[in-house]
Motif scaffolding. Sequence first.
Motif, PDB file in Angstrom:
ATOM      1  N   SER A  79      -2.881   3.818  -2.894  1.00 36.93           N
ATOM      2  CA  SER A  79      -2.731   2.889  -4.117  1.00 36.93           C
ATOM      3  C   SER A  79      -2.477   1.494  -3.478  1.00 36.93           C
ATOM      4  O   SER A  79      -1.560   1.213  -2.790  1.00 36.93           O
ATOM      5  CB  SER A  79      -1.390   3.543  -4.897  1.00 36.93           C
ATOM      6  OG  SER A  79      -1.179   2.393  -5.756  1.00 36.93           O
ATOM      7  N   ASP A  97      -3.981   5.919 -13.448  1.00 38.53           N
ATOM      8  CA  ASP A  97      -2.737   6.741 -12.597  1.00 38.53           C
ATOM      9  C   ASP A  97      -3.299   7.544 -11.450  1.00 38.53           C
ATOM     10  O   ASP A  97      -4.324   7.387 -11.181  1.00 38.53           O
ATOM     11  CB  ASP A  97      -2.043   7.221 -13.565  1.00 38.53           C
ATOM     12  CG  ASP A  97      -2.599   8.712 -14.411  1.00 38.53           C
ATOM     13  OD1 ASP A  97      -3.809   9.153 -13.662  1.00 38.53           O
ATOM     14  OD2 ASP A  97      -2.006   9.112 -15.384  1.00 38.53           O
ATOM     15  N   ASP A  98      -2.175   7.954 -10.851  1.00 36.64           N
ATOM     16  CA  ASP A  98      -2.407   8.597  -9.507  1.00 36.64           C
ATOM     17  C   ASP A  98      -3.372   9.587  -9.771  1.00 36.64           C
ATOM     18  O   ASP A  98      -4.340  10.293  -8.756  1.00 36.64           O
ATOM     19  CB  ASP A  98      -1.023   8.975  -8.738  1.00 36.64           C
ATOM     20  CG  ASP A  98      -0.541   7.743  -8.207  1.00 36.64           C
ATOM     21  OD1 ASP A  98      -0.997   6.557  -8.327  1.00 36.64           O
ATOM     22  OD2 ASP A  98       0.655   8.088  -7.571  1.00 36.64           O
ATOM     23  N   ARG A 151       0.909  -1.265  -0.136  1.00 34.88           N
ATOM     24  CA  ARG A 151       0.033   0.085  -0.101  1.00 34.88           C
ATOM     25  C   ARG A 151       0.680   1.173   0.055  1.00 34.88           C
ATOM     26  O   ARG A 151       2.039   1.204   0.624  1.00 34.88           O
ATOM     27  CB  ARG A 151      -1.006   0.104   1.349  1.00 34.88           C
ATOM     28  CG  ARG A 151      -1.969  -0.872   1.105  1.00 34.88           C
ATOM     29  CD  ARG A 151      -2.551  -0.704   2.530  1.00 34.88           C
ATOM     30  NE  ARG A 151      -3.787  -1.726   2.314  1.00 34.88           N
ATOM     31  CZ  ARG A 151      -5.058  -1.292   2.146  1.00 34.88           C
ATOM     32  NH1 ARG A 151      -5.370   0.141   1.821  1.00 34.88           N
ATOM     33  NH2 ARG A 151      -6.147  -1.941   2.055  1.00 34.88           N
ATOM     34  N   ALA A 191      -6.853   8.852 -10.312  1.00 41.01           N
ATOM     35  CA  ALA A 191      -7.464   8.534  -9.117  1.00 41.01           C
ATOM     36  C   ALA A 191      -7.829   9.563  -8.050  1.00 41.01           C
ATOM     37  O   ALA A 191      -8.802   9.693  -7.450  1.00 41.01           O
ATOM     38  CB  ALA A 191      -6.481   7.438  -8.238  1.00 41.01           C
ATOM     39  N   VAL A 225      -1.249   7.884  -1.518  1.00 39.52           N
ATOM     40  CA  VAL A 225      -1.341   9.016  -2.873  1.00 39.52           C
ATOM     41  C   VAL A 225      -1.571  10.389  -2.510  1.00 39.52           C
ATOM     42  O   VAL A 225      -0.828  11.095  -2.815  1.00 39.52           O
ATOM     43  CB  VAL A 225      -2.222   8.267  -3.846  1.00 39.52           C
ATOM     44  CG1 VAL A 225      -1.970   9.219  -5.136  1.00 39.52           C
ATOM     45  CG2 VAL A 225      -1.799   7.038  -4.490  1.00 39.52           C
ATOM     46  N   TYR A 284      -7.267   1.373  -6.311  1.00 40.00           N
ATOM     47  CA  TYR A 284      -6.921   2.377  -5.142  1.00 40.00           C
ATOM     48  C   TYR A 284      -8.115   2.104  -4.150  1.00 40.00           C
ATOM     49  O   TYR A 284      -9.255   1.683  -4.567  1.00 40.00           O
ATOM     50  CB  TYR A 284      -7.001   3.869  -5.871  1.00 40.00           C
ATOM     51  CG  TYR A 284      -6.121   4.145  -6.720  1.00 40.00           C
ATOM     52  CD1 TYR A 284      -4.742   4.663  -6.385  1.00 40.00           C
ATOM     53  CD2 TYR A 284      -6.029   3.743  -8.051  1.00 40.00           C
ATOM     54  CE1 TYR A 284      -3.763   4.996  -7.222  1.00 40.00           C
ATOM     55  CE2 TYR A 284      -4.769   4.132  -9.039  1.00 40.00           C
ATOM     56  CZ  TYR A 284      -3.729   4.504  -8.675  1.00 40.00           C
ATOM     57  OH  TYR A 284      -2.957   4.985  -9.354  1.00 40.00           O
TER      58      TYR A 284
END
Length: 59
Positions: free
Chosen positions: A16, A39-40, A3, A43, A6, A22
């Motif tokens: 994440s 991707d982050d 984990r 998210a 983010v 996520y």
Amino acid sequence: MRRRTVHQWRDWLLESLGEGNYELIQKETKAVTPVVAKDDMEAENKSQLIIKKTKEEQP
């Protein structure tokens, strides 16, 4: 699988789980909402929408 945090807001935490998965966690209630994104950044954007919708639903 490891984990990774983010983003952290005052009452929410976005983690994440790897491979585009996520979890958006509400700190107070410990409610977990799964988020799937490429991707982050995506998210975070999806999480903002979820947070906004949740706040609108609360009295």
